[in-house]
Write a protein that holds these residues in place. Sequence first.
Motif, PDB file in Angstrom:
ATOM      1  N   ASP A 134       0.846  -1.195   0.000  1.00  0.00           N
ATOM      2  CA  ASP A 134       0.000   0.000   0.000  1.00  0.00           C
ATOM      3  C   ASP A 134       0.881   1.244   0.000  1.00  0.00           C
ATOM      4  O   ASP A 134       1.022   1.922   1.013  1.00  0.00           O
ATOM      5  N   LEU A 164       4.319   2.545 -13.800  1.00  0.00           N
ATOM      6  CA  LEU A 164       3.461   1.462 -14.291  1.00  0.00           C
ATOM      7  C   LEU A 164       1.993   1.881 -14.265  1.00  0.00           C
ATOM      8  O   LEU A 164       1.479   2.300 -13.225  1.00  0.00           O
ATOM      9  N   SER A 165       1.335   1.752 -15.415  1.00  0.00           N
ATOM     10  CA  SER A 165      -0.088   2.108 -15.484  1.00  0.00           C
ATOM     11  C   SER A 165      -0.797   1.256 -16.525  1.00  0.00           C
ATOM     12  O   SER A 165      -0.161   0.569 -17.323  1.00  0.00           O
ATOM     13  N   ASN A 166      -2.130   1.314 -16.499  1.00  0.00           N
ATOM     14  CA  ASN A 166      -2.933   0.563 -17.460  1.00  0.00           C
ATOM     15  C   ASN A 166      -3.183   1.366 -18.734  1.00  0.00           C
ATOM     16  O   ASN A 166      -3.944   0.944 -19.594  1.00  0.00           O
ATOM     17  N   PRO A 170      -4.094  10.695 -20.288  1.00  0.00           N
ATOM     18  CA  PRO A 170      -4.288  11.425 -19.030  1.00  0.00           C
ATOM     19  C   PRO A 170      -5.371  10.835 -18.118  1.00  0.00           C
ATOM     20  O   PRO A 170      -5.217  10.801 -16.906  1.00  0.00           O
ATOM     21  N   GLY A 171      -6.481  10.352 -18.677  1.00  0.00           N
ATOM     22  CA  GLY A 171      -7.571   9.869 -17.837  1.00  0.00           C
ATOM     23  C   GLY A 171      -7.328   8.487 -17.241  1.00  0.00           C
ATOM     24  O   GLY A 171      -8.090   8.029 -16.396  1.00  0.00           O
ATOM     25  N   LYS A 172      -6.257   7.799 -17.677  1.00  0.00           N
ATOM     26  CA  LYS A 172      -6.019   6.418 -17.241  1.00  0.00           C
ATOM     27  C   LYS A 172      -5.314   6.362 -15.888  1.00  0.00           C
ATOM     28  O   LYS A 172      -4.955   7.384 -15.321  1.00  0.00           O
ATOM     29  N   GLY A 173      -5.050   5.154 -15.421  1.00  0.00           N
ATOM     30  CA  GLY A 173      -4.373   4.982 -14.144  1.00  0.00           C
ATOM     31  C   GLY A 173      -5.363   4.937 -12.998  1.00  0.00           C
ATOM     32  O   GLY A 173      -6.550   5.248 -13.168  1.00  0.00           O
ATOM     33  N   ASN A 174      -4.882   4.534 -11.831  1.00  0.00           N
ATOM     34  CA  ASN A 174      -5.727   4.628 -10.637  1.00  0.00           C
ATOM     35  C   ASN A 174      -5.338   5.901  -9.877  1.00  0.00           C
ATOM     36  O   ASN A 174      -4.524   6.696 -10.342  1.00  0.00           O
ATOM     37  N   ARG A 175      -5.950   6.111  -8.731  1.00  0.00           N
ATOM     38  CA  ARG A 175      -5.720   7.336  -7.965  1.00  0.00           C
ATOM     39  C   ARG A 175      -4.220   7.519  -7.663  1.00  0.00           C
ATOM     40  O   ARG A 175      -3.679   8.607  -7.829  1.00  0.00           O
ATOM     41  N   VAL A 177      -1.589   6.403  -9.246  1.00  0.00           N
ATOM     42  CA  VAL A 177      -0.833   6.761 -10.452  1.00  0.00           C
ATOM     43  C   VAL A 177      -1.006   8.252 -10.757  1.00  0.00           C
ATOM     44  O   VAL A 177      -0.048   8.945 -11.101  1.00  0.00           O
ATOM     45  N   ARG A 178      -2.223   8.752 -10.601  1.00  0.00           N
ATOM     46  CA  ARG A 178      -2.462  10.172 -10.886  1.00  0.00           C
ATOM     47  C   ARG A 178      -1.790  11.074  -9.844  1.00  0.00           C
ATOM     48  O   ARG A 178      -1.199  12.096 -10.173  1.00  0.00           O
TER      49      ARG A 178
ATOM     50  N   GLY B  55      -8.304   9.806 -24.351  1.00  0.00           N
ATOM     51  CA  GLY B  55      -7.702  10.431 -23.174  1.00  0.00           C
ATOM     52  C   GLY B  55      -8.698  11.193 -22.311  1.00  0.00           C
ATOM     53  O   GLY B  55      -8.334  11.725 -21.273  1.00  0.00           O
ATOM     54  N   ALA B 133     -10.863   1.376 -11.854  1.00  0.00           N
ATOM     55  CA  ALA B 133      -9.460   1.331 -11.428  1.00  0.00           C
ATOM     56  C   ALA B 133      -9.352   1.438  -9.907  1.00  0.00           C
ATOM     57  O   ALA B 133      -8.509   0.786  -9.299  1.00  0.00           O
ATOM     58  N   ASP B 134     -10.192   2.280  -9.297  1.00  0.00           N
ATOM     59  CA  ASP B 134     -10.143   2.447  -7.841  1.00  0.00           C
ATOM     60  C   ASP B 134     -11.364   1.789  -7.217  1.00  0.00           C
ATOM     61  O   ASP B 134     -12.302   2.469  -6.786  1.00  0.00           O
ATOM     62  N   PHE B 213      -7.742  -1.820 -12.286  1.00  0.00           N
ATOM     63  CA  PHE B 213      -6.358  -1.447 -12.566  1.00  0.00           C
ATOM     64  C   PHE B 213      -5.456  -2.681 -12.564  1.00  0.00           C
ATOM     65  O   PHE B 213      -4.777  -2.976 -13.541  1.00  0.00           O
ATOM     66  N   ASN B 216      -6.260  -5.202 -15.278  1.00  0.00           N
ATOM     67  CA  ASN B 216      -5.794  -4.742 -16.578  1.00  0.00           C
ATOM     68  C   ASN B 216      -4.285  -4.906 -16.713  1.00  0.00           C
ATOM     69  O   ASN B 216      -3.782  -5.308 -17.775  1.00  0.00           O
ATOM     70  N   ILE B 217      -3.546  -4.631 -15.641  1.00  0.00           N
ATOM     71  CA  ILE B 217      -2.084  -4.839 -15.657  1.00  0.00           C
ATOM     72  C   ILE B 217      -1.792  -6.319 -15.892  1.00  0.00           C
ATOM     73  O   ILE B 217      -0.899  -6.674 -16.664  1.00  0.00           O
TER      74      ILE B 217
END
Lengths: 331, 331
Positions: A134, A164-166, A170-175, A177-178, B55, B133-134, B213, B216-217
Motif C-alpha cells: 500500500d 506502471l499504469s494501465n 491522461p484519464g487512465k491509471g488509478n488514484r 498513479v495520478r 484520453g 481502477a479504484d 487497474f 488490466n495490468i
Amino acid sequence: MGGDHAPEAVVEGARLAVREGLPVVLVGDEARLRPLLRSDDDLPCVHAPDVIGMGEKPSVARSRAGASVRVAADEVAAGRCAGLVSCGNSGATLVASILSMGKLDGVDRPAIATSLPRLDGGTLYMVDVGTTADANARHLASFALLGHALAVTEGVPSPRIGLLSNGSEPGKGNRLVRQAQPELAALGLDFIGPVEPNAAFEGRCDVLVSDGFTGNILIKTAEAVIGMLTRHARRRVMASKRARVGAWLMRDALHSLREELDWRARGGALLLGVPAPVVVAHGRSDADAVRAAVGLAHYAIDARLVDAVETALGAAPSTDRVAVSGGPGAP
Amino acid sequence: MGGDHAPEAVVEGARLAVREGLPVVLVGDEARLRPLLRSDDDLPCVHAPDVIGMGEKPSVARSRAGASVRVAADEVAAGRCAGLVSCGNSGATLVASILSMGKLDGVDRPAIATSLPRLDGGTLYMVDVGTTADANARHLASFALLGHALAVTEGVPSPRIGLLSNGSEPGKGNRLVRQAQPELAALGLDFIGPVEPNAAFEGRCDVLVSDGFTGNILIKTAEAVIGMLTRHARRRVMASKRARVGAWLMRDALHSLREELDWRARGGALLLGVPAPVVVAHGRSDADAVRAAVGLAHYAIDARLVDAVETALGAAPSTDRVAVSGGPGAP
C-alpha cells in the motif's frame, strides 16, 4: 530457516555456493542445521532460536530479536558478514534489515528491485516488487530515486523513469498513479510518465516504478505465462513425431531463449536503500536458486553496489526528503 | 469512431463481419463514414456528430449525448440494435451503457470480464479488467457475483471464486485485498480466498476477481510476455539454419499453441451487468480484431448471455444489494 524448502534446500544451495568460492555463514536453529552438514563442509553456523513464518506480519520482526532473519541482519550490521540472503518472509527481511542496519541517506522507503530483459536487448529495472503493497505517492518517488540509482550503477547513463499504469492517456491509471505523477516529475529525473506493460518490455523506459502489490503481480504474471507457454509447448511437441524432431533441431535456440528470460536464475531481488546488499530470494527457492541468490549477493558485494547506489542517490537532482515530499524545497 | 485505427479499421472489420452473415449498424460521423463505404456494402449508418477521445474522462459521456458511443447505446436501448461494440474509451462505453440501458437487478457496479486459457484446459474468467481502477470492497463483491454468473452461464456448475493477490498467506495482499475477503466470503459463493497469478493459470479457481487497474495490468502483462516470447523466438530461430529447419517442422504445433493462447482473437471483453451485450474491444484493434469483436457480440446475443447472467444472478445465494453491502440482510 525461511522459505518452502528450508532448511534442506538452503543448506544444499549454500554448499554449492561455497564450492564455487563464495563464502556463506548459515544463521538458524543449530539443532536443525547441524544434522544437515557434512564433515567437509566449510559452513560456519550462527545460532538463532526463532523463525518468522511466511504468513506472519512483517512487523512481528520488531519484537523477535532471536528470529533467524534478525540475527542474520545483526551479523551484517556488526560487520561479521558483508550481505544477507533470505528465502523467508520478505516483509520481515525488510523490517529486520532497517532495524539492524538503518537506511541510506535520502531514502524514505527501501524497496525491492528486480531486473527483467527487454525486447530491445536492454534491461528493465522494476521497483518496488514486494515490500510496500500500500504505497503512497511519496513512496513511489523514493522508489524512482532508488531505481534511478540502480540503473546508473549498472551502467545506464541517464535512465528513463516510467510509472506502471494501465494506459498512458491522461484519464487512465488509478488514484495513486495520478497522485504520483507530479511527485515523480518534481524529482528532476528523466520521468517519462505512465507506461503500460508492453511499452515497458519494448524498451520505452529503463526503470518501471510501481507500488509493491502491482509490481509483484506483474512479475508473477510474467513468470506464470512463461511457465505456461513452456509446459504447453512441451505437451504439443510430445504429441507429434515431426514436431519432436523439430524441437530437437531447435534445442539450442530454445535453450538460450529460456536462459535469457528466466530471471529466476538470478536467484532473487535486491533490497535497495539499506547500507548492505540484501537479497530477497523466492520462497519456492530450491538449492540451485539459493546458490544463485548467494551469487547475486556476492556480485553486489564485489561490485560495491551499495556505495555506487549511495553515490548515485547523492548525485540525483533532488534526493533531500523535502523535495520528495513536495514541501518548501520542492520546485 | 473510437480506437487507434478508426474509422477505417472499424468499417473494414464491420464489412468482414457482414460478409460472414453478422449484421452491423455503423454509428458515427456520416461525413467520415460514407466515403469509406462501397456500393455493395450492407452497412447502414446512424449519424453521431461527436466523439469521446481515448484520453478523456469517462464522466464526460454524461453531457455528450451526440457522442458516437452515446448514440450507439441509445440504439440498443431503443431496441433497434441488439448489442454494442466499441474500440473507444472503455470507461465512456461503461458510462454510456449504464445511462442508456441501466443496470441488471442486483448489480452494484458493472464490470469488464475477459477469459483466459488455463494450463489444466479450463477457462479463467477475470473480472474486472478495466472499468473501475479504484474499486472498493463492495465493488469487488459485485465483480464476484458477475464472474460467478458468467461462469455458470458458460457451463461451469459451481465456479470457484479467487481474489487476485500477491500471496495467499494471511499477511499478504494490499489493503483492498484484506478488506474484500470478508465481503466475498459473505456472498455465499464458493470463495476460495486470495490467489496468485500462477495458481490461477494452473486452475486453482474459475473466476479471478480484482480491481480494474490490477486486472488490466495482469492481462496486459500476459499479452506483452507472449508477444515478447514470440518475437524473441523468431529472432533466435532466424539466426540459425538448423533451428530454422526445426521451426519449420514444429510449425503446426507452434501455430495451434498460439491460437489457443491468443485471447485477442476473441476480439474484446464483455461488459457484464448491463441488460444487453456490450463488447469492449482493444483500442489497438485492426479490422480482424473488429470482426472478432462483432462475432463476440453476436455470440452473446445468440447465446442469450444476458438472460443467462440475469438468471444466474437471481439464483446466486445473496444478490440483493443489502447483503453485498454488509447491511442488515447480510449473513
